[in-house]
Design a protein around this motif. Structure first.
Motif, PDB file in Angstrom:
ATOM      1  N   THR A 251      -0.501 -11.452   2.135  1.00  0.00           N
ATOM      2  CA  THR A 251       0.413 -11.288   1.001  1.00  0.00           C
ATOM      3  C   THR A 251      -0.112 -10.246   0.029  1.00  0.00           C
ATOM      4  O   THR A 251       0.635  -9.371  -0.437  1.00  0.00           O
ATOM      5  N   ASP A 252      -1.415 -10.326  -0.301  1.00  0.00           N
ATOM      6  CA  ASP A 252      -2.001  -9.342  -1.214  1.00  0.00           C
ATOM      7  C   ASP A 252      -1.947  -7.938  -0.613  1.00  0.00           C
ATOM      8  O   ASP A 252      -1.718  -6.948  -1.318  1.00  0.00           O
ATOM      9  N   TYR A 253      -2.154  -7.847   0.707  1.00  0.00           N
ATOM     10  CA  TYR A 253      -2.082  -6.548   1.375  1.00  0.00           C
ATOM     11  C   TYR A 253      -0.693  -5.943   1.228  1.00  0.00           C
ATOM     12  O   TYR A 253      -0.534  -4.771   0.854  1.00  0.00           O
ATOM     13  N   ILE A 254       0.339  -6.729   1.522  1.00  0.00           N
ATOM     14  CA  ILE A 254       1.710  -6.232   1.404  1.00  0.00           C
ATOM     15  C   ILE A 254       2.011  -5.844  -0.045  1.00  0.00           C
ATOM     16  O   ILE A 254       2.657  -4.829  -0.317  1.00  0.00           O
ATOM     17  N   HIS A 255       1.527  -6.653  -0.976  1.00  0.00           N
ATOM     18  CA  HIS A 255       1.744  -6.369  -2.402  1.00  0.00           C
ATOM     19  C   HIS A 255       1.108  -5.026  -2.781  1.00  0.00           C
ATOM     20  O   HIS A 255       1.752  -4.185  -3.426  1.00  0.00           O
ATOM     21  N   ILE A 256      -0.150  -4.819  -2.388  1.00  0.00           N
ATOM     22  CA  ILE A 256      -0.842  -3.562  -2.693  1.00  0.00           C
ATOM     23  C   ILE A 256      -0.103  -2.388  -2.055  1.00  0.00           C
ATOM     24  O   ILE A 256       0.098  -1.330  -2.685  1.00  0.00           O
ATOM     25  N   PHE A 257       0.303  -2.553  -0.807  1.00  0.00           N
ATOM     26  CA  PHE A 257       1.025  -1.475  -0.125  1.00  0.00           C
ATOM     27  C   PHE A 257       2.305  -1.114  -0.881  1.00  0.00           C
ATOM     28  O   PHE A 257       2.611   0.068  -1.091  1.00  0.00           O
ATOM     29  N   CYS A 258       3.043  -2.123  -1.299  1.00  0.00           N
ATOM     30  CA  CYS A 258       4.303  -1.872  -2.006  1.00  0.00           C
ATOM     31  C   CYS A 258       4.066  -1.191  -3.351  1.00  0.00           C
ATOM     32  O   CYS A 258       4.802  -0.260  -3.724  1.00  0.00           O
ATOM     33  N   GLU A 259       3.049  -1.635  -4.079  1.00  0.00           N
ATOM     34  CA  GLU A 259       2.777  -1.026  -5.385  1.00  0.00           C
ATOM     35  C   GLU A 259       2.295   0.420  -5.232  1.00  0.00           C
ATOM     36  O   GLU A 259       2.671   1.297  -6.011  1.00  0.00           O
ATOM     37  N   ALA A 260       1.480   0.686  -4.199  1.00  0.00           N
ATOM     38  CA  ALA A 260       1.030   2.058  -3.930  1.00  0.00           C
ATOM     39  C   ALA A 260       2.212   2.945  -3.552  1.00  0.00           C
ATOM     40  O   ALA A 260       2.311   4.107  -3.972  1.00  0.00           O
ATOM     41  N   THR A 261       3.132   2.376  -2.782  1.00  0.00           N
ATOM     42  CA  THR A 261       4.328   3.117  -2.382  1.00  0.00           C
ATOM     43  C   THR A 261       5.184   3.461  -3.592  1.00  0.00           C
ATOM     44  O   THR A 261       5.686   4.590  -3.725  1.00  0.00           O
ATOM     45  N   LYS A 262       5.343   2.521  -4.491  1.00  0.00           N
ATOM     46  CA  LYS A 262       6.118   2.780  -5.707  1.00  0.00           C
ATOM     47  C   LYS A 262       5.514   3.934  -6.511  1.00  0.00           C
ATOM     48  O   LYS A 262       6.231   4.790  -7.031  1.00  0.00           O
TER      49      LYS A 262
END
Length: 495
Positions: A251-262
């Motif tokens: 979950t934290d990985y997906i969260h970090i990926f999404c925030e980096a993408t933003k």
């Protein structure tokens, strides 16, 4: 078949692409744009080819603003920039092709004249675009069957396009940008209110450009420079590299990926443009401490809100990659932008125009403002990977604006978690899109619930996001590893 008959990787890529212009008309065509990355000798000495077309000489955002038009829509003539794909194919073959140019188009000409069976994913996408295809009489005649979409296993023909492909095969660049084909395209564009001229077409000029690159955990990722969004991939990866991804929860990985993408996409919206206008300096973003500041701003427990311009959905691009017996490796992408591009087809030539110009904006003074003779921001991005100055891979992850996020996601899956190429492509995808988090239906429900707690607004399930192909090169064992995404009708094949 091209490789078996003595052609090189460039020849094979051009022949495959020409066939896909017939087989997948919603994704690619002679009326689109093209980007290429090429390793001529199989080394890490990589070239990039920018085959994106420019706006017309009379294009400008001020006239749209006077009409209170602030967003360029696909069906508007302003969305149609000069198609750059054919010019790129010609330059690519002139400089690095081996087989006779004319022979490369024979399969595509045959399919266009006598028909090609509609594949499953193509049929699915076709069914969603009947209304769009009904708006233009020339489009509906070619791309609808008694007013309905072509279905799986139907035999689709485009005899008009077969004549255009014959002309391109015989006359090359001149056959598309001058003569009857160009006349036909200009007349059609004028009939819908376009200000395009024959001179705009004869000014089409693809360019060999220097790739940009960034390091990710000792691997070097090579991308096309602006006006391509390749830089956004490098920004996302640079942010991901600052986190210990392997030792955090999914979950934290997906969260970090999404925030980096933003963050990457937000920077794209503010600064990316035609290289002559581009304000997103590569060294400034990748070598300064700016990305450290962005990374430190990520809240592990709270999703940030984010909005970007109305770029298209995920499916509408083709990507292919080839490596031949001599090591020549090509990463090749061709696109109409939206599904069936602008939805506008020329009168006699069967050319379906792309809608790439809608990536421009109408904001006065913005680097990506619609202006004359200007390339818009581009989503399509072929890529390559090297390590220790050796080429080790060629890849593309297609799908509209998803591509930069897709590159970073698939590369992270392989590099951070050791997934093989097919597993990395198959892995369920997410994409932060218009303040919603698009999630494919194969995603873990428990992770979705945990992402909601972090403030992500979930759009679940969504249709398959994008596609992708990969070739990894294992020189030590003289092995090539190929993978093709299940989300499309493609495949990995060798001999």
């Amino acid at each position: 078949e091209i490789l078996k008959s003595g052609g090189n990787a460039v020849d094979a890529a051009l022949a495959m692409n020409a066939v896909l212009c017939v087989a997948e008309p919603h994704m690619t065509g002679v009326g689109g744009d093209c980007f290429v990355m090429l390793s001529v000798d199989g080394s890490a000495n990589i070239k990039a080819l920018n085959g994106s077309g420019k706006s017309s000489q009379k294009a400008n955002a001020s006239s749209l603003r006077k009409k209170n038009i602030f967003m360029i829509k696909p069906e508007m003539p302003d969305s149609i920039t000069i198609p750059g794909a054919v010019s790129a194919w010609c330059l690519l073959h002139k400089d690095y092709g081996y087989m006779p140019w004319k022979e490369l188009f024979e399969p595509a000409i045959k399919f266009a004249r006598y028909g090609i069976r509609v594949h499953e994913r193509v049929a699915l996408d076709w069914s969603k675009n009947v209304k769009k295809l009904s708006q233009d009489v020339d489009t509906s005649k070619l791309f609808l069957k008694n007013g309905s979409a072509f279905q799986f296993m139907d035999n689709f023909k485009n005899i008009c396009l077969s004549e255009t492909l014959k002309t391109i095969a015989s006359e090359g660049y001149q056959g598309f940008y001058n003569g009857w084909v160009a006349d036909d395209m200009v007349q059609k564009l004028k009939s819908i209110g376009g200000n395009h001229t024959l001179k705009d077409f004869t000014n089409a000029n693809p360019e060999w450009v220097k790739p940009i690159s960034g390091n990710y955990r000792n691997f070097k990722i090579h991308e096309c420079p602006p006006n391509s969004q390749g830089l956004v991939v490098l920004i996302i990866l640079s942010i991901l590299e600052k986190f210990d991804l392997k030792n955090m929860s999914k979950t934290d990985y997906i969260h970090i990926f999404c925030e980096a993408t933003k963050i990457g996409y937000s920077l794209r919206e503010q600064y990316l443009a035609d290289p002559e206008y581009n304000k997103l300096e590569i060294d400034h973003f990748l070598k300064s401490k700016l990305l450290d500041e962005y990374a430190s701003s990520i809240d592990m427990n709270k999703a940030k809100t984010f909005s970007h311009e109305d770029f298209p959905d995920h499916p509408d691009t083709i990507y292919l990659t080839v490596r031949d017996k001599n090591g020549m490796t090509i990463s090749f992408i061709n696109s109409l932008f939206d599904a069936f591009g602008s939805g506008i087809t020329s009168f006699k030539s069967g050319v379906l125009f792309h809608s790439r110009g809608r990536a421009f904006n109408t904001i006065y003074g913005h680097p990506n403002e619609l202006n004359p003779n200007k390339r818009p921001v581009h989503t399509i991005i072929p890529a390559m990977i090297s390590k220790d100055n050796r080429l080790i891979g060629s890849l593309g992850v297609m799908g509209g604006q998803y591509q930069a996020a897709g590159h970073a996601y698939v590369l992270s899956k392989m590099i951070d978690f050791g997934l093989n190429p097919q597993s990395a492509l198959n892995y369920p995808r997410v994409f932060p899109n218009e303040n919603l988090l698009d999630i494919e239906n194969s995603f873990d429900k428990e992770i979705i619930d945990e992402l909601k707690l972090k403030g992500h607004k979930i759009n679940y399930p969504v249709p398959p996001i994008g596609g992708g192909q990969i070739i990894l090169i294992d020189d030590e064992r003289s092995i090539l590893i190929g993978a093709s995404d299940w989300r499309k009708d493609g495949l990995a094949i060798g001999y």
